[in-house]
Enzyme design. Structure first.
Site, mmCIF file in Angstrom:
data_model
loop_
_atom_site.group_PDB
_atom_site.id
_atom_site.type_symbol
_atom_site.label_atom_id
_atom_site.label_comp_id
_atom_site.label_asym_id
_atom_site.label_seq_id
_atom_site.Cartn_x
_atom_site.Cartn_y
_atom_site.Cartn_z
ATOM 1 N N LYS A 112 -3.114 -0.560 -2.740
ATOM 2 C CA LYS A 112 -2.343 0.682 -2.602
ATOM 3 C C LYS A 112 -2.682 1.650 -3.724
ATOM 4 O O LYS A 112 -2.826 2.851 -3.509
ATOM 5 C CB LYS A 112 -0.842 0.383 -2.630
ATOM 6 N N GLU A 154 2.030 -14.871 0.945
ATOM 7 C CA GLU A 154 2.620 -14.034 -0.107
ATOM 8 C C GLU A 154 3.420 -14.864 -1.112
ATOM 9 O O GLU A 154 3.527 -14.498 -2.282
ATOM 10 C CB GLU A 154 3.527 -12.947 0.500
#
EC number: 5.3.1.9
Lengths: 444, 444
Positions: free
Chosen positions: A417, A282
């Site tokens: 998402k 990340e």
């Protein structure tokens, strides 16, 4: 902690180190000055010194209460609200700890498999249990769904009032769905700080409460992290392991080593590798670049990906995390018949054999043109774990800056998402819903 | 099983498929003719049809005996003598199955961590248990050490005679240390065939005995594999999923996609991914080339390596293994307050949400230039697992040939062992011992 770069020297020469050193120093200074990309998220840097002492005491008290009242703790969280605690618990407790530890710890809200959730539900439903729900917003899909399920189970089992006394919410200080609910129901709450990103949050209540509830000493954990903070504030590049590690990784990346394997010789470290995978992927995997982090547990995986490491495409380097002293050693005994031919090891300890395996692997991999870095701690304890956590956080921050990215955002995590909410027809996503169904229709 | 390559089509055009097709057909024919590299190790191809029926019945009988006599089974083996059985057991049984299954199954001899071995030792020592030791030679270091330890425990607990009746040895048909010992002590033995390599051995006694002892139906497993054998003997490229998969992987590899992530949305599949990592890394990672295989469990790892998959270096493709129907579904309930904003999901099943997540992820990753292949089965059962095992074995064999390697050797696995034996001063390694210590001295 000892940082050993001996087995990178045939791949990274002194001149290359000298050439990258000034840039690493600039990156380190950016962190100190809190002046560069993502500087709103540097709270982790001072945590081991400046953490909220009152909350820390409350965490320890809550942990004791959980241990007294419950046979099991259900921890609900995903990503950074999951991996740090699990890494610490798997590192400190024996294998299959839920079969032996006084408090069993189960993690849910980490996925959307109804099989998995049902299995955990069945394991805890007839035991006294508590819940620690960890979510800054309280609306992240996976943990929110899991919390609905386990909150209901608690309320059915104990009634609403006692259930509330068994729920611990780690969430935003002031706002959000989970904070609002907690205030209304009088759950005890702990804070996810605004200036600490998920993957850097293990030393906040996010990690500390489940770790303490499992019976692990969080004072020692913080002390180890604080020593790392002090050691890694050293401005002398050659005395600063985070700077050296960031330098070597970037040099290797620029010459085509774009896979980093976090290696251990002790299975208890496997979830530290999972924590590292999030921390590095990340922080660095963005803007179409970055080293791809993965992991291996040896000697197990020498009989799996070992072949590809030894002789496959030469785009790999390894970072070993090793532990010098074991908890329980085993002496290999002599066998009269010696049919297995192992008597040459009789009287030797298994740990010694494991260490010789490690040494043999390092030499073989280096001969196969795989650079090896080794980071070692003297034993499995909380202090060393705290040190490791902070070391890797500092190293990835510097390393990301050197490679020209913001190590503190994760814009790519939102992409799926958005699609998922569109497909699930979430209110507010009407336009996206229309588009995505059109797209699927067109694709046939 | 359904093979879906729809989300590779924007990366691999029809012309490319036509251009590689003849070479894939040649590779497939090499397997049928048993005429090319590694052709001594093609026994796995006919196993689902030609396996030893007498031994198969003995496996089932032994499994029943273990289940009757023991609360725990200790399986001792490494690599291919470990991963297939564990993959099947984790796939078929609930999460944390050792807390609920009538026979607990523990794997040792997979590493040299004395901490790990001690933990398992303590878990079984006060229970009735049996041992299945799996090693063709009987001299592989990790399992041989573990077998000394657990054999001694059994003998102390039950006396030598009853201990012998609780030990099942899967080993060479005629020769080797474990075969000799087994004959002497009258252990029941099962065969590791000469013409089946470790990573292709799950459908021999190597995998079948522990799988059956865990209570899993091995008839169905073999039937599924046999159906795959029949389906994948189809000579029409466009009707043969193993050929199509081998083609697409090689096309992607040649254009720089050198990391393959085996993705699941169901944690029970995680050890199938571990089995796949060995199968692919050992079969293809050689001669300084090959795709690097790794794995991810979603949605968990979307909050870990997800960022790097979405936006990192574009050297990745994904192969999803998905299951259409769940064992236990959960309906998301309405909440009067709806503080978490999840009521738009009320009445929907968690499996549906998980599927929409998968769909959303595929679209997001494809938009991020990550090709996606999906391999799906209708549900979790033995038949489908057998099908998957055979499918991947056939696919990797074809794929390796297409990339110009011998998919059936693993020369790189020996490199570390040679160094390790030298460091441990094993008899016969005197020259290597001298050299390696000189080298270490010179390195300082």
């Amino acid at each position: 902690m000892i940082f050993n770069d001996k087995y990178t020297k045939q791949f990274v020469n002194k001149k290359e180190i000298e050439a990258i050193k000034p840039f690493v120093e600039v990156a380190d200074k950016m962190l100190d000055d809190k002046s560069f990309l993502g500087s709103d998220f540097l709270g982790w840097m001072d945590l081991p010194k400046d953490y909220d002492k009152e909350e820390f005491e409350r965490i320890k008290k809550a942990a004791l209460k959980i241990r007294k009242e419950s046979k099991a703790l259900v921890v609900i969280g995903i990503g950074g609200s999951y991996l740090g605690a699990r890494a610490a618990i798997e590192f400190m407790l024996p294998t299959y700890y839920n079969q032996t530890n006084d408090v069993e710890v189960y993690f849910v809200g980490t996925n959307m498999s109804p099989n998995y959730i049902t299995d955990i539900y069945n394991l805890v439903k007839d035991k006294d249990f508590s819940v620690n729900v960890i979510s800054k917003s309280g609306t992240t899909t996976e943990p929110a769904i899991a919390f609905r399920i386990f909150k209901k189970l608690l309320e059915e089992k104990y009634g609403e009032k006692e259930a509330a006394s068994r729920i611990y919410a780690t969430t935003d200080k002031k706002k959000g769905a989970l904070k609002t609910l907690s205030d209304k129901k009088a759950y005890e709450t702990f804070v996810v700080p605004d200036n600490v990103g998920g993957r850097f949050s293990v030393l906040t209540a996010v990690g500390l409460l489940p770790i303490a509830a499992a019976g692990i000493n969080i004072d020692d954990l913080m002390n180890g992290a604080n020593q790392a903070r002090i050691d890694l504030s050293n401005k002398n590049f050659f005395e600063n392991d985070a700077m050296k590690y960031a330098a070597i990784r970037n040099i290797l990346y620029r010459k085509g080593k774009d896979i980093e394997i976090f290696v251990n010789y002790e299975p208890r470290l496997q979830f530290i590798a999972e924590w590292l995978k999030q921390l590095f992927a990340e922080s660095e995997g963005k803007d179409l670049k970055g080293i791809f982090p993965t992991s291996a547990s040896f000697s197990t995986d020498l009989h799996s990906i070992g072949q590809a490491i030894q002789e496959g495409k030469r785009n790999i380097f390894e970072t070993i995390i090793s532990v010098d002293n074991v908890i329980n050693d085993i002496v290999i005994e002599k066998d009269e018949e010696d049919l297995d031919g192992l008597n040459f090891l009789a009287g030797k300890s298994l740990d010694y054999v494991n260490k010789m395996a490690k040494k043999g692997v390092v030499l073989a991999h280096v001969d196969g043109n795989v650079p090896n870095i080794e980071i070692s701690i003297d034993k499995i304890n909380e202090y060393n774990l705290g040190y490791l956590f902070y070391f890797f956080e500092k190293a990835v921050a510097i390393s990301g800056y050197v490679n020209g990215v913001n190590p503190f955002d994760q814009p790519g995590v939102e992409a799926y998402k958005k699609n998922m909410f569109a497909l699930l027809e979430k209110p507010g996503y009407e336009e996206e819903t229309k588009k995505i169904f059109e797209r699927i229709d067109n694709e046939g």
